[in-house]
Design a protein around this motif. Structure first.
Motif, PDB file in Angstrom:
ATOM      1  N   ASN A 117       0.825  -1.204   0.000  1.00  0.00           N
ATOM      2  CA  ASN A 117       0.000   0.000   0.000  1.00  0.00           C
ATOM      3  C   ASN A 117       0.868   1.266   0.000  1.00  0.00           C
ATOM      4  O   ASN A 117       0.562   2.245  -0.682  1.00  0.00           O
ATOM      5  N   LEU A 118       1.962   1.237   0.753  1.00  0.00           N
ATOM      6  CA  LEU A 118       2.884   2.378   0.783  1.00  0.00           C
ATOM      7  C   LEU A 118       3.495   2.639  -0.594  1.00  0.00           C
ATOM      8  O   LEU A 118       3.683   3.790  -0.988  1.00  0.00           O
ATOM      9  N   LEU A 119       3.807   1.571  -1.305  1.00  0.00           N
ATOM     10  CA  LEU A 119       4.504   1.702  -2.581  1.00  0.00           C
ATOM     11  C   LEU A 119       3.727   2.569  -3.562  1.00  0.00           C
ATOM     12  O   LEU A 119       4.313   3.431  -4.238  1.00  0.00           O
ATOM     13  N   SER A 120       2.426   2.379  -3.644  1.00  0.00           N
ATOM     14  CA  SER A 120       1.625   3.174  -4.579  1.00  0.00           C
ATOM     15  C   SER A 120       1.632   4.647  -4.188  1.00  0.00           C
ATOM     16  O   SER A 120       1.685   5.536  -5.051  1.00  0.00           O
ATOM     17  N   GLN A 121       1.601   4.935  -2.888  1.00  0.00           N
ATOM     18  CA  GLN A 121       1.628   6.318  -2.426  1.00  0.00           C
ATOM     19  C   GLN A 121       2.997   6.950  -2.662  1.00  0.00           C
ATOM     20  O   GLN A 121       3.106   8.134  -3.002  1.00  0.00           O
ATOM     21  N   ILE A 122       4.036   6.152  -2.480  1.00  0.00           N
ATOM     22  CA  ILE A 122       5.404   6.628  -2.722  1.00  0.00           C
ATOM     23  C   ILE A 122       5.592   6.971  -4.190  1.00  0.00           C
ATOM     24  O   ILE A 122       6.136   8.027  -4.538  1.00  0.00           O
ATOM     25  N   GLU A 123       5.150   6.090  -5.062  1.00  0.00           N
ATOM     26  CA  GLU A 123       5.284   6.334  -6.502  1.00  0.00           C
ATOM     27  C   GLU A 123       4.559   7.612  -6.920  1.00  0.00           C
ATOM     28  O   GLU A 123       5.082   8.399  -7.710  1.00  0.00           O
ATOM     29  N   SER A 124       3.366   7.824  -6.378  1.00  0.00           N
ATOM     30  CA  SER A 124       2.588   9.019  -6.717  1.00  0.00           C
ATOM     31  C   SER A 124       3.311  10.281  -6.280  1.00  0.00           C
ATOM     32  O   SER A 124       3.418  11.260  -7.038  1.00  0.00           O
ATOM     33  N   PHE A 125       3.838  10.293  -5.053  1.00  0.00           N
ATOM     34  CA  PHE A 125       4.532  11.486  -4.546  1.00  0.00           C
ATOM     35  C   PHE A 125       5.804  11.751  -5.344  1.00  0.00           C
ATOM     36  O   PHE A 125       6.064  12.898  -5.751  1.00  0.00           O
ATOM     37  N   ILE A 126       6.586  10.722  -5.550  1.00  0.00           N
ATOM     38  CA  ILE A 126       7.849  10.857  -6.281  1.00  0.00           C
ATOM     39  C   ILE A 126       7.618  11.455  -7.669  1.00  0.00           C
ATOM     40  O   ILE A 126       8.344  12.347  -8.116  1.00  0.00           O
ATOM     41  N   GLU A 127       6.591  10.982  -8.364  1.00  0.00           N
ATOM     42  CA  GLU A 127       6.338  11.433  -9.729  1.00  0.00           C
ATOM     43  C   GLU A 127       5.669  12.804  -9.766  1.00  0.00           C
ATOM     44  O   GLU A 127       6.067  13.679 -10.541  1.00  0.00           O
ATOM     45  N   GLN A 128       4.662  13.022  -8.922  1.00  0.00           N
ATOM     46  CA  GLN A 128       3.884  14.264  -8.996  1.00  0.00           C
ATOM     47  C   GLN A 128       4.582  15.447  -8.354  1.00  0.00           C
ATOM     48  O   GLN A 128       4.492  16.570  -8.851  1.00  0.00           O
ATOM     49  N   GLU A 129       5.260  15.227  -7.238  1.00  0.00           N
ATOM     50  CA  GLU A 129       5.865  16.335  -6.505  1.00  0.00           C
ATOM     51  C   GLU A 129       7.326  16.593  -6.871  1.00  0.00           C
ATOM     52  O   GLU A 129       7.802  17.720  -6.789  1.00  0.00           O
ATOM     53  N   LEU A 130       8.049  15.544  -7.270  1.00  0.00           N
ATOM     54  CA  LEU A 130       9.489  15.693  -7.518  1.00  0.00           C
ATOM     55  C   LEU A 130       9.902  15.375  -8.949  1.00  0.00           C
ATOM     56  O   LEU A 130      11.088  15.490  -9.294  1.00  0.00           O
ATOM     57  N   VAL A 179      12.762  -2.194  -7.703  1.00  0.00           N
ATOM     58  CA  VAL A 179      11.746  -2.093  -6.657  1.00  0.00           C
ATOM     59  C   VAL A 179      11.295  -3.499  -6.311  1.00  0.00           C
ATOM     60  O   VAL A 179      10.883  -4.255  -7.185  1.00  0.00           O
ATOM     61  N   CYS A 180      11.390  -3.853  -5.031  1.00  0.00           N
ATOM     62  CA  CYS A 180      10.998  -5.200  -4.635  1.00  0.00           C
ATOM     63  C   CYS A 180      10.617  -5.234  -3.162  1.00  0.00           C
ATOM     64  O   CYS A 180      10.984  -4.341  -2.388  1.00  0.00           O
ATOM     65  N   ILE A 181       9.861  -6.262  -2.800  1.00  0.00           N
ATOM     66  CA  ILE A 181       9.563  -6.544  -1.397  1.00  0.00           C
ATOM     67  C   ILE A 181      10.065  -7.956  -1.120  1.00  0.00           C
ATOM     68  O   ILE A 181       9.637  -8.916  -1.766  1.00  0.00           O
TER      69      ILE A 181
END
Length: 326
Positions: A236-249, A258-260
């Motif tokens: 669940n965190l991964l999707s939020q991280i991807e969104s922030f990284i792309e949209q804000e930075l 990327v792996c778990i």
């Protein structure tokens, strides 16, 4: 807010101090020696241009190194690198005091070895001393330095620096370089780049710590991990991280990095494969060490590897390389 003004940091004293720090270990280099041959003239010229806002950053000399992968380094001239030292010295204390504890790249009293120890500490906590499964989300930013957006970086700096002349100077350094896209990219060869990418990624650090409320998070440059006993939580965190990284930075995660994984199966982080009771050198690193020590390695190379071996289980590669730890 950064309290100093432009005329506080652009002084003859600051230039002389920067020259003394810059010169360490570089006296025999050709470009440094040439600059030093006309030192008074060169320093006076730099001071005059800075005082009169006539300074313009020069071009870069590009070359490649393997560390261990191919990296494209861009080296500025001595005059520009001297200015980088001035900017770095003034800005580093202010920003470093604001960085989160678990940011480890290019910071005093931090570094890769402390990040490795912190990872082991976090993994022990999450796994309850290796009695429960510990999952690790590992991410890497794709083409990190080449993707730093100049306008976003300046926007971040404006929240901390009120002096327009200081911002003008930093903008001139930042805009002096771009990789493949105009308006993006920082050169690997600048000391200012080390600080600026940490300032840039501090936005992400704060998102992870304050918005996502992540407890077990470690970042080293563009390489970061999050540990948890709940795999679903990390997904669940991964999707939020991807969104922030792309949209804000305006950055993107490297899809192949990327792996778990579970801690017990081995987690590749900062050149070591981490397990509950030991860590071992990555296979590609082992091969490189053996290759580099095959034909009469320099004392500097040997000592460097000796230092590396002290931080994990490296007996096999140490033996294959023929390097004793004494």
């Amino acid at each position: 807010m950064f309290s100093k003004k432009y005329n506080d940091i652009v002084t003859i004293e600051s230039i002389l101090d920067a020259w003394g720090r810059f010169l360490r270990g570089k006296r025999r280099r050709k470009d440094v020696a040439e600059f030093q041959n006309r030192l008074a003239e060169n320093l006076s010229s730099l001071y005059y241009d800075l005082q009169n806002k006539a300074y313009r950053h020069g071009s870069y000399f590009a070359f490649n190194i393997f560390d261990p992968k191919l990296r494209n380094i861009h080296k500025a001239c001595v005059r520009d690198r001297l200015l980088h030292h001035i900017i770095y010295k003034e800005l580093y204390p202010y920003f470093d005091s604001r960085f989160i504890y678990d940011s480890y790249s290019c910071r005093k009293d931090k570094g890769a070895h402390k990040a490795l120890d912190r990872f082991r500490n976090f993994a022990g906590r999450v796994s309850r001393n290796h009695t429960r499964t510990c999952f690790v989300l590992k991410c890497d930013v794709r083409k990190f330095f080449a993707s730093i957006d100049h306008e976003i970086l300046i926007k971040i700096l404006k929240r901390h620096i009120g002096d327009s002349d200081i911002l003008w100077l930093i903008r001139d350094v930042v805009s002096s370089f771009y990789s493949t896209n105009p308006g993006a990219g920082l050169p690997l060869g600048n000391i200012t780049s080390q600080l600026l990418v940490n300032i840039y990624m501090h936005e992400f650090d704060m998102f992870v710590k304050q918005e996502l409320r992540v407890k077990y998070y470690i970042r080293y440059a563009d390489d970061f991990v999050i540990l948890s006993e709940d795999r679903g939580y990390l997904e669940n965190l991964l999707s939020q991280i991807e969104s922030f990284i792309e949209q804000e930075l305006c950055l993107k995660l490297h899809e192949d990095k990327v792996c778990i994984k579970t801690y017990a199966s081995g987690v590749d982080f900062l050149g070591w494969i981490h397990f509950p009771y030991h860590r071992q050198i990555r296979t590609s690193t082992k091969k490189r060490i053996i290759r580099n020590t095959k034909h009469f390695p320099t004392p500097q190379t040997v000592n460097s590897y000796r230092g590396l071996f002290l931080h994990g289980n490296a007996y096999e590669v140490q033996k294959a390389a023929g390097i004793a730890l004494y």
